[in-house]
Motif scaffolding. Structure first.
Motif, mmCIF file in Angstrom:
data_model
loop_
_atom_site.group_PDB
_atom_site.id
_atom_site.type_symbol
_atom_site.label_atom_id
_atom_site.label_comp_id
_atom_site.label_asym_id
_atom_site.label_seq_id
_atom_site.Cartn_x
_atom_site.Cartn_y
_atom_site.Cartn_z
ATOM 1 N N SER A 1 0.838 -1.211 0.000
ATOM 2 C CA SER A 1 0.000 0.000 0.000
ATOM 3 C C SER A 1 0.871 1.259 0.000
ATOM 4 N N HIS A 2 1.920 1.251 0.831
ATOM 5 C CA HIS A 2 2.826 2.407 0.887
ATOM 6 C C HIS A 2 3.524 2.595 -0.455
ATOM 7 N N PHE A 3 3.961 1.485 -1.056
ATOM 8 C CA PHE A 3 4.676 1.543 -2.332
ATOM 9 C C PHE A 3 3.776 2.114 -3.437
ATOM 10 N N THR A 4 2.502 1.734 -3.429
ATOM 11 C CA THR A 4 1.527 2.258 -4.411
ATOM 12 C C THR A 4 1.368 3.762 -4.257
ATOM 13 N N VAL A 5 1.208 4.222 -3.013
ATOM 14 C CA VAL A 5 1.058 5.663 -2.739
ATOM 15 C C VAL A 5 2.303 6.426 -3.201
ATOM 16 N N VAL A 6 3.481 5.862 -2.924
ATOM 17 C CA VAL A 6 4.753 6.491 -3.318
ATOM 18 C C VAL A 6 4.821 6.675 -4.831
ATOM 19 N N ILE A 7 4.480 5.616 -5.585
ATOM 20 C CA ILE A 7 4.551 5.685 -7.057
ATOM 21 C C ILE A 7 3.619 6.763 -7.584
ATOM 22 N N ILE A 8 2.379 6.798 -7.079
ATOM 23 C CA ILE A 8 1.400 7.795 -7.547
ATOM 24 C C ILE A 8 1.887 9.210 -7.225
ATOM 25 N N PHE A 9 2.296 9.422 -5.978
ATOM 26 C CA PHE A 9 2.676 10.764 -5.523
ATOM 27 C C PHE A 9 3.924 11.279 -6.244
ATOM 28 N N PHE A 10 4.978 10.472 -6.257
ATOM 29 C CA PHE A 10 6.248 10.950 -6.811
ATOM 30 C C PHE A 10 6.226 11.079 -8.332
ATOM 31 N N SER A 11 5.476 10.223 -9.023
ATOM 32 C CA SER A 11 5.427 10.357 -10.481
ATOM 33 C C SER A 11 4.760 11.684 -10.868
ATOM 34 N N ALA A 12 3.687 12.055 -10.157
ATOM 35 C CA ALA A 12 3.013 13.332 -10.451
ATOM 36 C C ALA A 12 3.863 14.532 -10.051
ATOM 37 N N THR A 13 4.466 14.493 -8.850
ATOM 38 C CA THR A 13 5.215 15.667 -8.383
ATOM 39 C C THR A 13 6.538 15.855 -9.134
ATOM 40 N N LEU A 14 7.225 14.761 -9.463
ATOM 41 C CA LEU A 14 8.454 14.896 -10.251
ATOM 42 C C LEU A 14 8.148 15.482 -11.623
ATOM 43 N N PHE A 15 7.037 15.031 -12.200
ATOM 44 C CA PHE A 15 6.637 15.552 -13.512
ATOM 45 C C PHE A 15 6.367 17.058 -13.450
ATOM 46 N N MET A 16 5.724 17.480 -12.341
ATOM 47 C CA MET A 16 5.312 18.888 -12.248
ATOM 48 C C MET A 16 6.434 19.822 -11.806
ATOM 49 N N TYR A 17 7.277 19.371 -10.870
ATOM 50 C CA TYR A 17 8.169 20.330 -10.196
ATOM 51 C C TYR A 17 9.656 20.163 -10.483
ATOM 52 N N ALA A 18 10.085 18.984 -10.908
ATOM 53 C CA ALA A 18 11.530 18.801 -11.105
ATOM 54 C C ALA A 18 11.901 18.952 -12.574
ATOM 55 N N ARG A 19 11.485 20.046 -13.163
ATOM 56 C CA ARG A 19 11.870 20.343 -14.546
ATOM 57 C C ARG A 19 11.784 21.844 -14.760
ATOM 58 N N PRO A 20 12.425 22.363 -15.815
ATOM 59 C CA PRO A 20 12.396 23.810 -16.036
ATOM 60 C C PRO A 20 10.970 24.326 -16.224
ATOM 61 N N ARG A 21 10.783 25.602 -15.893
ATOM 62 C CA ARG A 21 9.438 26.183 -15.841
ATOM 63 C C ARG A 21 8.811 26.489 -17.205
ATOM 64 N N ARG A 22 9.602 26.843 -18.160
ATOM 65 C CA ARG A 22 9.055 27.466 -19.367
ATOM 66 C C ARG A 22 8.334 26.516 -20.310
#
Length: 305
Positions: free
Chosen positions: A243-264
């Motif tokens: 269950s924890h692993f599932t939550v981690v995959i969902i959360f980090f895939s979305a946040t890495l996509f949104m925040y760990a890349r250039p803004r423009r």
């Protein structure tokens, strides 16, 4: 935030979801139901964990923390959006925008650290079961949860203090349903390279350090599980982590996509869809994932209800 507010404009317009009335009504109902369900689910988890002796374990203590966080996380964005749908007033003052941004980023950063702490807890439970009770004491649980909250709120304070010092002079339209970093940054009419760099570096730090801890923990967990002699032991150890692993995959895939890349390079309408997923639906999904995948919680919930 020690903001030097030299803004030429003192309020923004949140574009939200500017569709026809029928679509807006449907979205209003979907978001309202999601909000109520999320609050209820997470409140039930907190209540059950608090009330039940069998759940006075570190794993559930952190789960209670996560549920508490999810209630605030969804409350930072959704009530404001629902009010906008209902009243058609889409303006937000500069200070309200910065406050919303601060709390949203704080809670997101806290969740990153908290998920890493939960992975470390599972690692100790599976890889060092004999030492687990002596290492993961009440005191350490409390300290790790304080570290998560303090770390998340401190990093967000630095990010937002840099953003709030920028000058905004129009257009004042934010093509989003809440004040998020990139749409706000793109409205600045002064040089924002420093704010952007600080934000990007801190985003990498707060995402990658917890992610490395999680990956390391799960590599150790996996190798320990594979070495277990009995299939029943393997299944039991695996079930406490899925269950924890599932939550981690969902959360980090979305946040890495949104925040760990250039803004423009953001196509904003696509951003909005991704944001709805992690800001609205993830807090509603997490309690379900934890309860449906966890026999102990399911059993206790059935008894409580």
């Amino acid at each position: 935030y020690g903001m030097k507010n030299q803004t030429a404009i003192n309020e923004f317009i949140l574009l939200g979801f500017s569709y026809g009335l029928q679509v807006q009504t449907l979205l209003y109902l979907v978001f309202l139901v999601t909000y109520m369900v999320t609050i209820t689910e997470n409140a039930i988890i907190i209540f059950v964990v608090k009330r039940n002796r069998h759940l006075q374990k570190p794993m559930y203590y952190f789960l209670g923390n996560l549920s508490f966080l999810e209630i605030w996380y969804i409350s930072v964005t959704l009530p404001r959006l629902l009010f906008g749908f209902w009243s058609q007033i889409m303006t937000i003052s500069f200070s309200s925008c910065m406050t919303q941004l601060y709390f949203f980023i704080s809670l997101m950063c806290t969740e990153c650290v908290l998920l890493a702490v939960m992975a470390y807890d599972r690692y100790l439970a599976v890889c060092h079961p004999l030492h687990y009770p002596t290492i993961m004491t009440h005191r350490l649980c409390f300290q790790l949860s304080i570290l998560s909250w303090a770390g998340g709120f401190s990093i967000s304070l630095v990010k937002v203090s840099f953003i709030s010092r920028l000058t905004f002079c129009g257009p004042q339209i934010i093509n989003h349903f809440f004040c998020d970093i990139s749409p706000v940054l793109n409205l600045s009419c002064t040089d924002m390279s420093l704010a952007e760099t600080v934000d990007f570096v801190l985003a990498l730090v707060i995402l990658l350090i917890p992610l490395l801890i999680i990956v390391f923990s799960y590599c150790c967990i996996l190798s320990t599980i594979l070495c277990m002699p009995s299939s029943q032991g393997r299944r039991k150890a695996f079930s406490t982590c899925t269950s924890h692993f599932t939550v981690v995959i969902i959360f980090f895939s979305a946040t890495l996509f949104m925040y760990a890349r250039p803004r423009r390079i953001h196509p904003f309408n696509f951003n909005k869809i991704v944001s709805v997923f992690y800001a609205v639906f993830t807090p509603a999904l997490n309690p379900l994932i934890y309860c449906l995948r966890n026999k102990e919680v399911k059993e206790i919930l059935r008894k409580t209800i």
